[in-house]
Design a protein around this motif. Structure first.
Motif, PDB file in Angstrom:
ATOM      1  N   PRO A  64     -20.648  52.126  27.068  1.00 56.87           N
ATOM      2  CA  PRO A  64     -21.102  50.882  26.441  1.00 56.87           C
ATOM      3  C   PRO A  64     -20.174  49.706  26.747  1.00 56.87           C
ATOM      4  O   PRO A  64     -18.946  49.824  26.622  1.00 56.87           O
ATOM      5  CB  PRO A  64     -21.091  51.220  24.944  1.00 56.87           C
ATOM      6  CG  PRO A  64     -21.286  52.688  24.899  1.00 56.87           C
ATOM      7  CD  PRO A  64     -20.681  53.248  26.137  1.00 56.87           C
TER       8      PRO A  64
ATOM      9  N   LYS B 120     -25.243  59.271  25.267  1.00 56.61           N
ATOM     10  CA  LYS B 120     -24.990  59.065  23.834  1.00 56.61           C
ATOM     11  C   LYS B 120     -24.876  60.390  23.099  1.00 56.61           C
ATOM     12  O   LYS B 120     -25.774  61.229  23.213  1.00 56.61           O
ATOM     13  CB  LYS B 120     -26.187  58.332  23.237  1.00 56.61           C
ATOM     14  CG  LYS B 120     -25.995  56.886  22.982  1.00 56.61           C
ATOM     15  CD  LYS B 120     -27.180  56.459  22.132  1.00 56.61           C
ATOM     16  CE  LYS B 120     -27.290  54.975  22.049  1.00 56.61           C
ATOM     17  NZ  LYS B 120     -28.380  54.578  21.172  1.00 56.61           N
TER      18      LYS B 120
ATOM     19  N   GLN C 214     -25.136  49.016  25.020  1.00 58.16           N
ATOM     20  CA  GLN C 214     -25.371  50.257  25.777  1.00 58.16           C
ATOM     21  C   GLN C 214     -25.906  49.848  27.149  1.00 58.16           C
ATOM     22  O   GLN C 214     -26.656  48.878  27.275  1.00 58.16           O
ATOM     23  CB  GLN C 214     -26.399  51.136  25.054  1.00 58.16           C
ATOM     24  CG  GLN C 214     -25.951  51.646  23.688  1.00 58.16           C
ATOM     25  CD  GLN C 214     -24.914  52.771  23.751  1.00 58.16           C
ATOM     26  OE1 GLN C 214     -24.888  53.555  24.698  1.00 58.16           O
ATOM     27  NE2 GLN C 214     -24.065  52.853  22.744  1.00 58.16           N
TER      28      GLN C 214
END
Ligand code: SF4
Length: 455
Positions: free
Chosen positions: A305, A334, A346
């Protein structure tokens, strides 16, 4: 007829090691092991939770076992079992969930379930555990390389990783039992031992006056052991004392796997890694200078991210400059329950894929460059199997101590023996070589100035 057990492992090398340890428990009780696709009395699934996909795959395998034999005892262990026991017990047909500790109690639970058919949740809080779980693994399916677990758990809490929650805090195995196990493996015929753990680099942090360097010196004295490889080590652990043992002991492989994860400082900081690129780079350069020819491999996570194009490019140049012998590249995925999964910014999947491909291309170029340096050199190889698993091809393959995969003409009888070869052709994933000789037990290998061995 002997009772039967079918085992299935998902995830990393440590899980595979743990499954071997669990198999010993069944073996000691007179069980025979059968293929997972066959009907068995007990199914044991060693699960993974490192990504959300790991959880899903684990559930699929559990269901497959239940369908295969609804009367069997279905036992679930490993990381996913540790973090989500209720979720697993909610699957109808699961009999036992046991997590990443207390596996010495496994056989007792199975007998109890066979008697009363009541499901058991045996998972305990792993965060309170400070002891290394001692389980014996005297042999492996692969006869060439033996794994030896020296450490469990991790204290680092990187923001993308769930492992400290599934494995607990770092615990070191006692030097005495490691050395005893090493001697046992050598007696069983293994020439190479790979030291493994969840955070192998953390070995010794909880021991008084004993660290990984001390362990390497002690392993150096184990008679009959030819090679010691460390599965992974942190850059911060490599100090002068470590470099000295790696250099002076002929048993230490000239191959170090040092996870980088990202090549840009703000990304490293958000990952909560404990070094900067400057510190990491300085360690690598020092190692390359002190150990000519050392193969340094690494792990990289792409698309963490907030990783902008500029940050990725900066990281790319950093990795190119360091010249790794190979990089294992993973797109960021994730993991629910970790801080990174909740981070904003993200990165788009397509962007991640593109960056992954760029880094894989870079890795392949670096792999080839590294291998090319060895054309014409003489190296020792321990052949592991027939080339491409095809017996009768007349070709066998194995790894040099600096982790070059080598293919050469030779008999199957040489598998597991130390062979001296001359590299004739470099490739990205494998090199070709000519066999010079097969060493007998009394031969000692000598390293030349360049780091290669003399014929
Ligand atoms: S060092 Fe980081 S990535 Fe590795 S096991 Fe520990 S928390 Fe996970």
């Amino acid at each position: 007829m002997a009772p039967s057990v079918a085992l299935y492992t998902l995830g990393c090398k440590v899980n595979f090691y743990d499954t071997e340890a669990v198999w010993q428990l069944f073996k000691n009780e007179g069980y025979q092991q059968v293929d997972f696709e066959e009907t068995a009395d007990v199914y044991l699934i060693n699960t993974c939770t490192v990504t959300n996909t790991g959880d899903k795959k684990s559930r699929q395998i559990i269901r497959r076992a239940i369908r295969r034999n609804p009367d069997a005892v279905v036992a679930v262990t490993g990381c996913y079992a540790q973090t989500s026991p209720a979720e697993i017990l909610a699957i109808p047909g699961v009999d036992l969930v046991i997590g990443t500790q207390d596996r010495d109690k496994l056989m007792g639970y199975i007998q109890q379930i066979q008697a009363d058919r009541k499901p058991v949740n045996a998972v305990r809080n792993i965060m309170k555990t400070r002891e290394f779980e001692e389980l014996d693994v005297p042999d492996f399916a692969d006869r060439t390389r033996a794994f030896l677990k020296i450490q469990e758990g991790c204290n680092n809490f990187c923001t993308f990783c769930i492992i400290p929650w599934s494995r607990g805090l770092s615990r070191s195995r006692s030097p005495e039992t490691i050395l005893q196990q090493a001697r046992q493996l050598v007696e069983a015929g293994y020439k190479e031992i790979v030291l493994t753990g969840i955070h192998t680099g953390g070995y010794g942090d909880d021991l008084e006056g004993y660290n990984l360097t001390s362990l390497l010196w002690d392993l150096d004295k184990v008679e009959g052991l030819e090679r010691v490889r460390i599965s992974s080590i942190e850059a911060s652990q490599i100090d002068d004392a470590m470099i000295e043992v790696l250099n002076k002991s002929p048993k230490m492989c000239r191959h170090l796997h040092i996870p980088l994860q990202a090549g840009e400082n703000s990304v490293l900081k958000r990952m909560r890694r404990k070094y900067t690129t400057e510190e990491f780079g300085a360690t690598i350069k020092k190692l390359q200078l002190a150990m000519p020819g050392v193969a340094i491999t690494t792990d990289v996570i792409v698309g963490f991210p907030g990783e902008s194009e500029e940050m990725f490019e900066e990281g790319y140049r950093f990795m190119e400059d360091l010249g790794f012998a190979e990089m294992h590249v993973f797109p960021y995925s994730k993991r629910t329950g970790t801080p990174a999964a909740r981070m904003e910014d993200q990165v788009d999947e397509e962007v991640k894929n593109e960056r992954v491909h760029k880094l894989i291309d870079l890795s392949e170029r670096m792999q080839l460059n590294y291998a090319k340096r060895y054309v014409g050199e003489v190296l020792d190889v321990i052949p592991e199997r027939d080339y491409k698993g095809a017996p009768g091809s007349g070709l066998i393959m194995g790894y040099t101590d600096n982790y070059i995969q080598v293919v050469f003409e030779g008999s199957e009888q040489f598998i597991g023996q130390l062979c001296r070869v001359k590299i004739t052709e470099a490739g990205v994933n494998e090199c070709r070589a000519d066999l010079i000789r097969v060493w007998d037990e009394t031969t000692v290998s000598l390293r030349s100035e360049s780091g290669a061995v003399r014929a």
